[in-house]
Write a protein that holds these residues in place. Structure first.
Motif, PDB file in Angstrom:
ATOM      1  N   PHE A 124       0.835  -1.201   0.000  1.00  0.00           N
ATOM      2  CA  PHE A 124       0.000   0.000   0.000  1.00  0.00           C
ATOM      3  C   PHE A 124       0.865   1.245   0.000  1.00  0.00           C
ATOM      4  N   PRO A 125       0.335   2.355  -0.533  1.00  0.00           N
ATOM      5  CA  PRO A 125       1.122   3.585  -0.529  1.00  0.00           C
ATOM      6  C   PRO A 125       1.121   4.209   0.859  1.00  0.00           C
ATOM      7  N   SER A 126       2.286   4.628   1.336  1.00  0.00           N
ATOM      8  CA  SER A 126       2.315   5.314   2.635  1.00  0.00           C
ATOM      9  C   SER A 126       1.821   6.731   2.478  1.00  0.00           C
TER      10      SER A 126
ATOM     11  N   GLY B 187      -1.091  10.487  -2.544  1.00  0.00           N
ATOM     12  CA  GLY B 187      -0.618  10.111  -3.864  1.00  0.00           C
ATOM     13  C   GLY B 187       0.232  11.155  -4.549  1.00  0.00           C
TER      14      GLY B 187
ATOM     15  N   PHE C 238       0.923  -0.944  -5.282  1.00  0.00           N
ATOM     16  CA  PHE C 238       0.938   0.482  -5.611  1.00  0.00           C
ATOM     17  C   PHE C 238       2.386   0.891  -5.818  1.00  0.00           C
TER      18      PHE C 238
ATOM     19  N   CYS D 179      -1.315  -0.693  -9.418  1.00  0.00           N
ATOM     20  CA  CYS D 179      -1.682   0.710  -9.452  1.00  0.00           C
ATOM     21  C   CYS D 179      -0.440   1.577  -9.511  1.00  0.00           C
ATOM     22  N   ILE D 180      -0.182   2.117 -10.680  1.00  0.00           N
ATOM     23  CA  ILE D 180       0.897   3.083 -10.824  1.00  0.00           C
ATOM     24  C   ILE D 180       0.311   4.417 -10.414  1.00  0.00           C
ATOM     25  N   LEU D 181       0.965   5.055  -9.452  1.00  0.00           N
ATOM     26  CA  LEU D 181       0.336   6.202  -8.809  1.00  0.00           C
ATOM     27  C   LEU D 181      -0.017   7.336  -9.753  1.00  0.00           C
TER      28      LEU D 181
END
Lengths: 571, 195
Positions: free
Chosen positions: A342-344, A348, A375, A400-402
């Protein structure tokens, strides 16, 4: 087949467990349909508006376990307005008025009120298990009713719900006679908890296997709980902060040594990294580790922890682990089956700390990987081709590329070939989420190769209607299609209208479909509900050419729903 | 320096910060009901927010579920993403109290400026720099119920423990609180007592 008495058939059907298989069984002949429906105990309803509670109750009088899903998936990302629907109340009312002895209710993305919970708790005498995932609309008052009235409660599992916390006293509402708890998860509650009541509850629940605490439960209480419940298999810590030189921490270290059964570990919503060594002894036995809310564990502490978890099958982590950290995962966790990164930085805007290199390393080190949510900052076709080759067993592949529409940074090409390799290699792929720069070509590949695909999520992709048509024509097993910000219009929507009756639902937002197109579809397919979400009153009745901002259509047995709010038009 | 008479600014009704303008991470119950107006308000957001949101004006992207968005804390932003920390602020002589959100300020000087604006009084930031000469003494009530001088502890520790603020007149400090005064200054202020 006619020569067997019903009991024999029923006995045979007992061995048919999956919903799909049972559905297939029920289509063979009238006799089988009858025997099957009378003996069915577990029912899964993927869209609560596809049928009515009355239909369900009439068909399955022996119902013991019901799973219901409400809002469309994109509601998770704030694309569906509040008050859209998905209310569980009518279901609970109908069940409580029937003779159904429901024991288990599992809800996802539904609106649950305190009133619903209270009605449930009072009318279903044998109720044992409540699982709420991503639901909203209730408070701790509703939980208190469940605790107080469900005498045989075994499971109360609250995952990622928005719950208004009025007080921590709901825990005290479990009567002293309640000793049947097996699973209790209140990690998503934000407020204070009556700690003494919690400890007493644990003490009188010898069958407790799964316990997930919220942030308000301090380390001292964790220590006390583990002393009383060393048999736990699944543990979610609350606040994990203390002075590592303290008596309490010392006691915790010794107590954990006795907890030899813990296989799932999660939590660490607040954490003091210097206290992590206490959990090292149980790491070797872990099969599932969820650190995706543990922003306080990073860098070398995180890597040290992972190195001890050689038996991990499921890992949920934040991207601060970095590509280097993923290399450690790849070399340590040879049994890994499911990975979520997951993205921290959830806004985004920053940089994700993982790239294609981390994923390639994982694919090389973890051949059993079948489920991925990743991500990342960027991805290349070359990397995806390698991943496809290393891991042909993907069932779920969500990338998922941000940055939306980002191409392969090395070649500046779209990622069509990379995803094409994935669908070609992974013959069992059931779920796919795309991102990055993509043309119609990727959908050609998907239509050609993704024969088992059931769910596809598309955003900012494709050049023309052809893209969507490739998918609708090619993916015979498609059940859910959700599309946002793509150039698909009425031609794509209307070319194969019969397809939608073979699917659960279609979501299209910020595409090119028009009001006229949607109306045409609704007219031709009366057994679909074609809903337009008209927020901010943008749309006028009568103007056929205007673009529809959000459309959600689904097959249904019961026509337009009666609880649709003002801003939802069913055409 | 204006003292005594309250400026018109104080009687002006001011709304609190718009729910959306503190960033999508600070969402309470009401905010989630107004998710879409919140997104619309993002377009009118403060410059502070704009600088952190230049890329993510896209609604619902990246596709992280809203529960996770609301509950993911980054270490360094931990304090920022805590729920609002409104505390009452009273000033000796003012007819009514104000409320201030401590989590919106980065440090003592920032807080001092905000307090000065609230009460239209100048001297609080002076108090922090040069205690000897200032008219006002900013104090706060901590978790234990004790009244403490503002400025002694690190900012993060201060906002964790501050329950309410009071801007006290120096003359009050002498009599009302029984503070021990050495050479006319409260103990905590002792720095250079060569005067």
């Amino acid at each position: 087949m006619n020569y067997f008495p019903d009991e024999v058939l029923e006995h045979v059907f007992d061995f048919v467990a999956s919903h799909r298989d049972r559905n297939a069984v029920s289509l063979v002949c009238r006799l089988w349909h009858r025997v099957e429906r009378l003996s069915r105990q577990r029912v899964f309803v993927g869209n609560c508006y596809a049928l009515s509670p009355e239909i369900l109750i009439a068909r399955f009088p022996g119902l013991k376990s019901l799973t219901l899903k409400g809002k469309p998936h994109f509601a998770d990302f704030n694309l569906v307005p509040h008050d859209w629907g998905g209310y569980v109340q009518p279901w609970i009312e109908a069940l409580s008025n029937s003779r159904i002895g429901l024991e288990e209710l599992r809800l996802k993305r539904m609106v649950v009120s305190d009133e619903s919970l209270e009605l449930l708790s009072r009318s279903l005498a044998n109720f044992k298990s409540l699982v709420l995932v991503s639901c909203e609309g209730f408070t701790t008052v509703g939980l208190a009713a469940i605790a107080a009235n469900c005498r045989f409660l075994r499971e109360l599992d609250l995952q990622e719900n928005e719950i208004d916390d009025h007080s921590g006293h709901w825990l005290s509402c479990f009567p002293d006679s309640c000793t049947s708890l097996i699973s209790l998860n209140f990690a998503c509650l934000k407020g204070e908890i009556n700690l003494a009541a919690l400890e007493r509850l644990v003490a009188r629940s010898p069958n407790l296997r799964s316990l997930r605490l919220n942030r308000a439960v301090p380390l001292e209480t964790l220590q006390n709980i583990l002393m009383r419940a060393p048999q736990l298999v699944d543990l979610g810590t609350g606040s994990y902060i203390h002075d590592p030189d303290s008596e309490t921490y010392n006691k915790l270290k010794h107590t954990i040594l006795k907890c030899k059964s813990i296989r799932n570990l999660s939590g660490f919503l607040e954490v003091a990294p210097r206290c992590l060594p206490a959990i090292y002894p149980i790491c070797l036995n872990l099969t599932s580790l969820n650190l995706s809310y543990a922003a306080g564990i990073h860098g070398s502490e995180l890597v040290k922890l992972i190195r001890r978890c050689a038996k991990l099958q499921r890992l949920w982590i934040l991207d601060c682990i970095g590509d280097k950290g993923l290399e450690v995962v790849a070399s340590t966790c040879k049994e890994l089956q499911e990975l979520r990164v997951f993205p921290s930085d959830v806004l985004g805007v920053g940089h994700a700390a993982v790239t294609e290199n981390g994923l390639v390393a994982i694919s090389a080190g973890c051949p059993k990987l079948h489920s991925l949510l990743y991500f990342c900052q960027q991805m290349t076709n070359a990397a995806l081709i390698v991943v496809a080759k290393n891991c042909p067993n993907f069932i779920r592949f969500r990338l998922c590329i941000l940055e939306p529409t980002k191409p392969d940074p090395v070649t500046m090409q779209p990622l069509d070939d990379g995803f094409g390799a994935i669908v070609q290699s992974c013959k069992h792929l059931r779920r796919l989420s795309l991102s990055g720069l993509l043309t119609d070509r990727v959908f050609l590949y998907i239509g050609m190769y993704a024969e088992q695909l059931e769910m596809l999520s598309v955003a900012f992709a494709g050049d023309s209607d052809k893209g969507m048509l490739y998918v609708l024509n090619g993916c015979k097993k498609l059940r859910k299609l959700e599309i946002r910000d793509c150039p698909y219009g009425d031609k794509a929507l209307l070319t194969d209208v019969g397809k939608y009756e073979t699917m659960r639902s279609l979501w299209m937002s910020s595409c090119e479909v028009t009001l006229g197109g949607c109306k045409t579809l609704a007219k031709e397919m009366p057994r679909l509900n074609v809903e337009i979400i008209n927020e901010h009153d943008q749309m006028e009745i009568g103007s056929e050419e205007q673009r529809v901002e959000k459309m959600y259509l689904y097959r249904t047995l019961v026509g337009p729903r009666k609880d649709a709010p003002e801003f939802v038009w069913t055409l | 320096m204006e003292k005594g008479g309250l400026g018109l600014e104080i009687t002006e009704l001011r709304l609190g910060l718009l729910p959306g303008s503190c960033g999508p991470s600070l969402v309470d119950k009401n905010d989630k009901k107004r998710v879409f107006s919140e997104i619309a308000e993002d377009k009118n957001s403060t410059t502070e927010e704009k600088s952190t949101q230049t890329k993510s004006q896209v609604v619902g992207w990246p596709p992280v579920c809203s529960y996770r968005k609301r509950n993911s804390f980054q270490e360094k932003d931990h304090l920022k993403k805590e729920s609002k920390m409104y505390v009452k602020v009273s000033m000796d002589g003012a007819p009514f109290l104000r409320k201030i959100d401590l989590s919106m300020h980065k440090g003592y000087s920032d807080l001092a400026l905000a307090l000065e604006e609230l009460f239209d009084c100048f001297g609080i930031s002076e108090a922090l720099k040069d205690a000897d000469n200032s008219e006002q003494v900013p104090i706060y009530e901590d978790k234990d119920g004790d009244w403490m001088l503002v400025g002694d502890v690190p900012w993060e520790m201060f906002i964790e423990s501050c329950k309410r603020l009071r801007i006290m007149k120096r003359s009050e400090a002498a009599k009302g609180f029984g503070l021990q005064l050495i050479k006319g200054f409260p103990k905590g202020f002792i720095k250079d007592v060569t005067k």
